[in-house]
Scaffold this active site. Structure first.
Site, PDB file in Angstrom:
ATOM      1  N   TYR A  70       0.822  -1.215   0.000  1.00  0.00           N
ATOM      2  CA  TYR A  70       0.000   0.000   0.000  1.00  0.00           C
ATOM      3  C   TYR A  70       0.862   1.274   0.000  1.00  0.00           C
ATOM      4  CZ  TYR A  70      -3.756  -3.222   1.538  1.00  0.00           C
ATOM      5  OH  TYR A  70      -4.649  -4.250   1.659  1.00  0.00           O
ATOM      6  N   LEU A 208     -17.886  -3.285   1.475  1.00  0.00           N
ATOM      7  CA  LEU A 208     -18.702  -2.139   1.035  1.00  0.00           C
ATOM      8  C   LEU A 208     -18.636  -1.955  -0.475  1.00  0.00           C
ATOM      9  CD1 LEU A 208     -17.893   0.379   3.914  1.00  0.00           C
ATOM     10  CD2 LEU A 208     -19.746  -1.290   3.729  1.00  0.00           C
ATOM     11  N   SER A 248     -12.513   4.305   4.594  1.00  0.00           N
ATOM     12  CA  SER A 248     -13.091   5.527   4.049  1.00  0.00           C
ATOM     13  C   SER A 248     -12.109   6.655   4.320  1.00  0.00           C
ATOM     14  CB  SER A 248     -14.444   5.847   4.696  1.00  0.00           C
ATOM     15  OG  SER A 248     -14.925   7.077   4.184  1.00  0.00           O
ATOM     16  N   ASN A 257     -19.100   3.757  10.099  1.00  0.00           N
ATOM     17  CA  ASN A 257     -18.706   2.361   9.871  1.00  0.00           C
ATOM     18  C   ASN A 257     -18.239   1.674  11.150  1.00  0.00           C
ATOM     19  OD1 ASN A 257     -19.234   2.863   7.198  1.00  0.00           O
ATOM     20  ND2 ASN A 257     -17.092   2.985   6.558  1.00  0.00           N
TER      21      ASN A 257
HETATM   22  N1  LIG Z   1      -5.729  -8.646   1.712  1.00  0.00           N
HETATM   23  C1  LIG Z   1      -6.117  -8.109   0.565  1.00  0.00           C
HETATM   24  O1  LIG Z   1      -5.795  -8.588  -0.539  1.00  0.00           O
HETATM   25  C2  LIG Z   1      -7.003  -6.897   0.594  1.00  0.00           C
HETATM   26  C3  LIG Z   1      -7.661  -6.504  -0.578  1.00  0.00           C
HETATM   27  C4  LIG Z   1      -8.507  -5.379  -0.523  1.00  0.00           C
HETATM   28  C5  LIG Z   1      -8.641  -4.701   0.685  1.00  0.00           C
HETATM   29  N2  LIG Z   1      -7.951  -5.089   1.800  1.00  0.00           N
HETATM   30  C6  LIG Z   1      -8.051  -4.330   3.079  1.00  0.00           C
HETATM   31  O2  LIG Z   1      -9.423  -4.187   3.418  1.00  0.00           O
HETATM   32  C7  LIG Z   1      -9.744  -2.801   3.505  1.00  0.00           C
HETATM   33  C8  LIG Z   1     -11.196  -2.585   3.103  1.00  0.00           C
HETATM   34  O3  LIG Z   1     -11.397  -2.965   1.754  1.00  0.00           O
HETATM   35  P1  LIG Z   1     -11.594  -1.897   0.585  1.00  0.00           P
HETATM   36  O4  LIG Z   1     -10.853  -0.644   0.884  1.00  0.00           O
HETATM   37  O5  LIG Z   1     -11.263  -2.606  -0.676  1.00  0.00           O
HETATM   38  O6  LIG Z   1     -13.162  -1.708   0.531  1.00  0.00           O
HETATM   39  P2  LIG Z   1     -14.321  -1.170   1.514  1.00  0.00           P
HETATM   40  O7  LIG Z   1     -13.774  -0.623   2.761  1.00  0.00           O
HETATM   41  O8  LIG Z   1     -15.290  -2.274   1.601  1.00  0.00           O
HETATM   42  O9  LIG Z   1     -14.944  -0.030   0.631  1.00  0.00           O
HETATM   43  C9  LIG Z   1     -14.267   1.177   0.424  1.00  0.00           C
HETATM   44  C10 LIG Z   1     -15.110   2.044  -0.503  1.00  0.00           C
HETATM   45  O10 LIG Z   1     -16.381   2.270   0.076  1.00  0.00           O
HETATM   46  C11 LIG Z   1     -16.564   3.681   0.282  1.00  0.00           C
HETATM   47  N3  LIG Z   1     -17.229   3.795   1.587  1.00  0.00           N
HETATM   48  C12 LIG Z   1     -16.712   3.591   2.812  1.00  0.00           C
HETATM   49  N4  LIG Z   1     -17.627   3.778   3.764  1.00  0.00           N
HETATM   50  C13 LIG Z   1     -18.780   4.100   3.147  1.00  0.00           C
HETATM   51  C14 LIG Z   1     -20.082   4.425   3.601  1.00  0.00           C
HETATM   52  N5  LIG Z   1     -20.384   4.416   4.902  1.00  0.00           N
HETATM   53  N6  LIG Z   1     -21.036   4.725   2.671  1.00  0.00           N
HETATM   54  C15 LIG Z   1     -20.735   4.709   1.359  1.00  0.00           C
HETATM   55  N7  LIG Z   1     -19.520   4.416   0.860  1.00  0.00           N
HETATM   56  C16 LIG Z   1     -18.540   4.117   1.749  1.00  0.00           C
HETATM   57  C17 LIG Z   1     -15.190   4.282   0.244  1.00  0.00           C
HETATM   58  O11 LIG Z   1     -15.213   5.596  -0.285  1.00  0.00           O
HETATM   59  P3  LIG Z   1     -14.690   6.884   0.593  1.00  0.00           P
HETATM   60  O12 LIG Z   1     -13.276   6.600   1.000  1.00  0.00           O
HETATM   61  O13 LIG Z   1     -14.831   8.013  -0.395  1.00  0.00           O
HETATM   62  O14 LIG Z   1     -15.634   7.010   1.734  1.00  0.00           O
HETATM   63  C18 LIG Z   1     -14.472   3.376  -0.744  1.00  0.00           C
HETATM   64  O15 LIG Z   1     -14.779   3.750  -2.075  1.00  0.00           O
HETATM   65  C19 LIG Z   1      -8.713  -2.156   2.578  1.00  0.00           C
HETATM   66  O16 LIG Z   1      -8.626  -0.753   2.745  1.00  0.00           O
HETATM   67  C20 LIG Z   1      -7.479  -2.926   2.954  1.00  0.00           C
HETATM   68  O17 LIG Z   1      -6.953  -2.487   4.190  1.00  0.00           O
HETATM   69  C21 LIG Z   1      -7.157  -6.198   1.778  1.00  0.00           C
END
Ligand SMILES: NC(=O)c1ccc[n+]([C@@H]2O[C@H](COP(=O)([O-])OP(=O)(O)OC[C@H]3O[C@@H](n4cnc5c(N)ncnc54)[C@H](OP(=O)(O)O)[C@@H]3O)[C@@H](O)[C@H]2O)c1
Length: 279
Positions: A70, A208, A248, A257
């Site tokens: 990251y 999300l 987020s 959240n």
């Molecule tokens: N191990 C792996 O391979 C792997 C892969 C992917 C992710 N991860 C980890 O898991 C974490 C979470 O996954 P992710 O970042 O892919 O997805 P997520 O947290 O499920 O979704 C993030 C998206 O949702 C939006 N969001 C967040 N809260 C919201 C709400 N209350 N209402 C509407 N939209 C909302 C965010 O936009 P805004 O920022 O504009 O609010 C962003 O576009 C990552 O950040 C990372 O640390 C690990």
């Protein structure tokens, strides 16, 4: 029966979460205590990640998820440092990329320096290398560094249960955690049961971004509890005993959240969300 160090994750306060606003914790090997609600930092870098992690810590998160890939460990280290919180109060996860096999000691030391810490609570291999011998090699190298005390618990990410069984058979040690993509459309009861049977804590990401977020069932359940659809989805993870990480950059969403303990889903609501995975 699978071989290895079997230790079922102990989820405290799980089940009656609506009556307590404390975040439930999964006890991992190595005396690591993983809060079941974590803050993700993928695709957030520079000042923005420092501010987001600061906002998350202020909102009450005590579990921060990052990875060498990251490119934000240093800014996260700065946010942890300026939070005023004791290191022991925060659960920090970072991950190593499989192409870094053979370089684990320097990669981990770089992560620790950037994060300004003497240990990480959880160190994951970010994904499964294609070749079986490579998966085993990095796992065994990670075990050695854990034994040196630089890491409390070690685990995997994006591994299948078959790949996990291979590691257990080769090393005699069960990964503490498997971090995988999870959400209503990915729901598979066999995956939940399979991890539980092996004593592996399941951690879900990208909930999300799930394709079912606009489904009527989720909107109706959210309206019934006067919460938002993202809150329902995150709470649904917890109802299944799955640790959930969300990301987020907006303070109001970061706080929402984390606000998952003023309501609980009924069994019927959980089953309705589970069914979205089979549509
Ligand atoms: N191990 C792996 O391979 C792997 C892969 C992917 C992710 N991860 C980890 O898991 C974490 C979470 O996954 P992710 O970042 O892919 O997805 P997520 O947290 O499920 O979704 C993030 C998206 O949702 C939006 N969001 C967040 N809260 C919201 C709400 N209350 N209402 C509407 N939209 C909302 C965010 O936009 P805004 O920022 O504009 O609010 C962003 O576009 C990552 O950040 C990372 O640390 C690990």
């Amino acid at each position: 029966m699978v071989a290895g160090r079997r230790r079922d994750p102990v989820v405290s306060e799980n089940g009656r979460m609506s009556e307590s606003h404390a975040v439930p914790v999964v006890e991992l090997p190595g005396d690591a205590r993983m809060p079941m609600v974590g803050f993700g930092t993928w695709k957030v870098t520079g000042d923005q990640v420092e501010a987001a992690v600061g906002a998350a810590l202020a909102a009450g998160y005590r579990h921060i998820d990052t990875a060498t890939m990251y490119g934000n460990e240093a800014e996260i280290g700065a946010a942890l440092g300026s939070s005023g919180l004791d290191r022991a109060e925060i659960f920090v996860t970072t991950k190593i990329r499989p192409p870094d096999t053979g370089k684990e000691p320097e990669v981990l030391r770089r992560s620790l320096r950037a994060l300004r810490t003497e240990y990480v609570d959880l160190w994951l291999v970010h994904w499964a290398a294609q070749r079986s011998w490579r998966r085993k090699e990095i796992w065994n190298d990670m075990r050695k560094l854990r034994d040196e005390g630089l890491v409390k618990a070690i685990g995997v990410s994006n591994f299948s249960l078959a790949q996990i069984d291979e590691l257990i058979e080769a090393s005699g040690e069960t990964p503490a955690v498997n971090q995988i993509r999870w959400g209503p459309s990915a729901y598979d009861p066999d995956v939940v049961v399979g991890h539980k049977a092996r004593g592996i804590a399941l951690e879900g990401y990208s909930g999300l971004k799930d394709g079912r977020l606009k489904d009527r069932a989720l909107a109706e359940i959210a309206a019934a509890h006067q919460v938002t659809v993202p809150q329902v989805v995150l709470r649904w993870h917890l109802e299944h005993g799955v640790t959930v990480i969300s990301k987020s950059v907006r303070p109001e969403r970061i706080a929402a959240n984390f606000d998952l303990f003023g309501f609980a889903l009924s069994e019927a609501e959980v089953a309705r969300i589970d069914a979205l995975g089979h549509l």
